[in-house]
Design a protein around this motif. Structure first.
Motif, PDB file in Angstrom:
ATOM      1  N   UNK A  52       0.830  -1.199   0.000  1.00  0.00           N
ATOM      2  CA  UNK A  52       0.000   0.000   0.000  1.00  0.00           C
ATOM      3  C   UNK A  52       0.859   1.241   0.000  1.00  0.00           C
ATOM      4  N   UNK A  53       2.082   1.112   0.491  1.00  0.00           N
ATOM      5  CA  UNK A  53       3.005   2.230   0.458  1.00  0.00           C
ATOM      6  C   UNK A  53       4.423   1.709   0.260  1.00  0.00           C
ATOM      7  N   UNK A  54       5.163   2.387  -0.614  1.00  0.00           N
ATOM      8  CA  UNK A  54       6.563   2.035  -0.871  1.00  0.00           C
ATOM      9  C   UNK A  54       7.358   3.286  -0.535  1.00  0.00           C
ATOM     10  N   UNK A  55       8.089   3.244   0.591  1.00  0.00           N
ATOM     11  CA  UNK A  55       8.758   4.471   1.037  1.00  0.00           C
ATOM     12  C   UNK A  55      10.243   4.224   1.241  1.00  0.00           C
ATOM     13  N   UNK A  73      -0.312   1.702   7.701  1.00  0.00           N
ATOM     14  CA  UNK A  73      -1.547   1.989   8.441  1.00  0.00           C
ATOM     15  C   UNK A  73      -2.109   3.352   8.004  1.00  0.00           C
ATOM     16  N   UNK A  74      -1.221   4.360   7.933  1.00  0.00           N
ATOM     17  CA  UNK A  74      -1.642   5.694   7.479  1.00  0.00           C
ATOM     18  C   UNK A  74      -2.224   5.638   6.075  1.00  0.00           C
ATOM     19  N   UNK A  78      -6.869   5.522   2.046  1.00  0.00           N
ATOM     20  CA  UNK A  78      -7.523   5.044   0.825  1.00  0.00           C
ATOM     21  C   UNK A  78      -8.618   4.010   1.089  1.00  0.00           C
ATOM     22  N   UNK A  79      -8.678   3.509   2.323  1.00  0.00           N
ATOM     23  CA  UNK A  79      -9.801   2.678   2.695  1.00  0.00           C
ATOM     24  C   UNK A  79      -9.774   1.222   2.266  1.00  0.00           C
TER      25      UNK A  79
END
Lengths: 364, 315
Positions: free
Chosen positions: B76-79, B255-256, B261-262
């Protein structure tokens, strides 16, 4: 005589026109690729900075295509660049190439030297011819810088940010092909319009980042791993503090013709941190950072080749500027690495930093 | 129960952390990447799957193979790891102002004020003082890396070791060892040298204020921690999960992201049943000779990167 010269960003576009106008046959080195870099690294002293190596790669590739005369810029230090022409000449001679090296020294008060150099290149030539060559080259130099500015100003607002580079590249091609000054101007207008017609997100508020540093790596996308494009496509508005036309003015214009207001201002605002010339663009890097902060930019990225003395001086001063003016500065050292992962990590982290900072400041 | 998973695939280790909604760590895993990130990711997922009984509601990836991991797992996130480490440190130690992080191949410093990153530094051209170098020295002295740090604390008179460059450091250590200095003093000297090098090369005069968190694999080394405390004159905190902080940060970021985006893009632990592999080729379109990498899921190419131009961008 077949003349060649090193690449530096889009410099080949105006320089080729200028030389052609003087009646010379020109061999533009092939676009910079990994092969250019490999050739340069292989034949240059290990401790020299990246620009010297890239130049050597360009020369070899151009000489292989039949060039026999190399035109190179000179300088008066303390940056090592002023000596590069001589060193490169020796390297290429050792490699067994047969060629002539002509070094354009910066104008120091009089034009006599420049005319002597031009004479070396083209023999006796009417002064009007030199004038028209200059005007054409200057028009193209201004045009490519203009397109670059527009692309950087536009990119982050676009719905499809990748389109900016497409339009920009096409614009460069048109300028390269333009035959007359009028044509250059029309083409710039055309491309500008095309940029204006791209679909934008008008409500978007991009972060704004200024680029400072050593001119070669700031201007040459191959060496800075396309930083303008990378930042722009992540939604950052990028502004470069140096353009080719600025350098040409500084180097080739007699002092009474310079619109040096900007230069004076840079020195003035740098004063509290650095009050004298340190070679290259070291002083400018400090001054421009101050100016970016005054103009409300969110951050500054300093780019320079590994071992660049003037920029190392600036690098050690910038943290103080950054603290005093509350503007984050990221210093990036460029060398022959083509692996982008570490570089991208730093840029991404820097953008996160700017984003969180600006979000917080808005809340307060 | 809902859980969020963070996966940090670095050059040396692959770490996974699962946190609950209160951002407490409920499970963690530390594996060696051993040069094969895809294999390490699969192995890690398989192992952790059996250990937790919560529903994974979001996944984040970080580390130098974050892109690869993101594609395989469905992140969900690639940081980047700098942001991930900063987020983890401020989650675990609220109010932290300085993060010292030393991993396998890189070391970084992150300066936070009021919970926001204001400055960071990362080693650029030199890996002196990172985990790999310590590993190498421990094995040269035939001491396990786990004991290495403890030995430094037993030193009576640390010797002076040149810390600027790992090659110089090694030859200096050998010279001192051949003069007869004992191993404890040499290791303590090395720890001091590495800390000084870190402060000069990575921290470069940045303002270091407490609370200070020391994390990354090297934080296990008690000798380095003490050397930092002595050099800085401040207390240095090594968090309980110091070795998987990147993964924890990544889980918090997931989590954020999911809250925003739900939904989650997590492909599920069954990902491990798929056959993932990579292939590469050199593009011959121009002299750049880009090394293009294809990521396959079974027979299908699901991602591709490595080229300078858009020619190969479409999958």
């Amino acid at each position: 005589m077949k003349v060649t010269f090193p690449h530096m960003g889009t410099m080949s576009i105006p320089v080729k026109s200028m030389l052609k106008e003087l009646g010379l046959e020109v061999v533009v080195p092939p676009p910079i690729t990994k092969k250019t870099l490999d050739l340069g690294v292989k034949h240059s002293p290990e401790f020299a900075c990246l620009p010297l190596k890239m130049n050597v790669g360009n020369y070899i590739e151009a000489l292989e295509q039949g060039a026999d005369t190399i035109l190179m810029g000179g300088g008066v230090g303390p940056c090592r660049f002023g000596y590069y022409g001589e060193v490169q000449e020796e390297i290429l001679e050792d490699l067994g190439y047969d060629f002539e090296m002509i070094i354009l020294e910066p104008l120091q008060g009089d034009w006599k030297e420049l005319f002597k150099t031009i004479k070396l290149l083209v023999g006796n030539i009417a002064i009007t011819k030199i004038k028209s060559a200059w005007q054409k080259g200057w028009a193209k130099a201004k045009a490519v810088d203009q397109l670059n500015r527009i692309a950087n100003q536009t990119r982050s607002y676009l719905i499809n940010r990748y389109r900016a580079s497409e339009v920009y590249e096409r614009g460069l091609k048109l300028i390269r092909q333009a035959e007359t000054i009028e044509e250059v101007e029309t083409k710039v207008g055309l491309i500008e319009e095309e940029f204006n017609n791209l679909e934008r997100d008008e409500d978007f508020e991009p972060l704004k980042v200024g680029l400072v540093g050593e001119i070669y790596v700031v201007l040459e996308p191959f060496t800075n791993l396309q930083i303008e494009k990378k930042l722009g496509e992540k939604g950052v508005l990028v502004d470069k503090s140096i353009y080719l036309t600025d350098w040409m003015e500084g180097h080739l214009f007699p002092s009474f013709l310079k619109r040096d207001q900007e230069g004076k201002k840079v020195k003035e605002v740098a004063q509290p941190y650095l009050n004298h010339f340190v070679g290259g663009h070291g002083l400018e890097s400090v001054g421009e950072t101050v100016l970016y902060s005054q103009k409300g930019y969110d951050g500054v990225v300093q780019l320079f080749p590994f071992t660049c003395m003037p920029e190392i001086i600036a690098e050690s001063i910038l943290p103080t500027v950054s603290r005093d003016l509350n503007i984050p500065v990221l210093s990036l050292t460029m060398d022959e690495h083509t692996g982008e992962a570490g570089y991208v990590t730093r840029l991404e982290a820097f953008i996160d930093l700017l984003e969180r900072k600006s979000r917080k400041e808005k809340v307060i | 129960m809902k859980g969020y998973m963070g996966v940090d695939v670095g050059s040396v280790s692959t770490n996974i952390a699962i946190i609950n909604e209160e951002q407490e760590v409920i499970e963690k895993l530390y594996l060696r990447t051993e040069g094969q990130p895809i294999k390490a990711i699969k192995k890690g997922l398989m192992e952790i799957k059996d250990r937790v009984d919560c529903e994974i509601s979001g996944v984040g990836t970080t580390g130098s193979a974050r892109q690869l991991a993101g594609v395989i797992i469905g992140a969900d996130t690639v940081k980047n790891e700098i942001t991930a480490h900063a987020v983890a440190a401020s989650t675990v130690v609220p109010g932290v102002q300085t993060v010292l992080e030393i991993g396998g191949q890189d070391s970084k410093i992150i300066v936070l004020r009021d919970g926001v990153v204001v400055d960071f530094g990362m080693n650029t051209v030199c890996a002196a003082g990172t985990g790999s170098f310590l590993d190498q020295q421990a094995s040269r002295l035939n001491i396990s890396i786990e004991e290495f740090g403890g030995l430094a604390l037993q030193a009576n008179a640390p010797v002076r070791i040149a810390g600027r460059c790992s090659v110089f450091a090694e030859s200096d250590m050998i010279h001192k060892q051949q003069l007869g200095h004992n191993v404890e003093d040499i290791i303590a000297g090395l720890s001091e040298a590495l800390v000084k090098n870190y402060l000069n090369n990575v921290a470069q005069g940045k303002e270091i204020l407490g609370p200070i968190v020391f994390q990354g694999g090297v934080a296990a080394n008690e000798g380095i921690k003490v050397a930092f405390e002595e050099e800085l004159g401040l207390e240095v905190v090594v968090p309980e999960y110091y070795d998987v902080m990147g993964a924890i940060g990544s889980a918090v970021l997931a989590q954020e992201a999911v809250n925003e985006k739900g939904r989650t893009d997590f492909k599920g632990f069954n990902t491990t049943d798929f056959n993932y592999h990579a292939s590469s080729f050199e593009c011959e379109g121009c002299p750049n000779s880009c090394e293009v990498i294809n990521i396959h899921q079974g027979d299908e190419v699901i991602a591709r990167w490595g080229s300078k131009c858009p020619k190969w961008e479409a999958v």
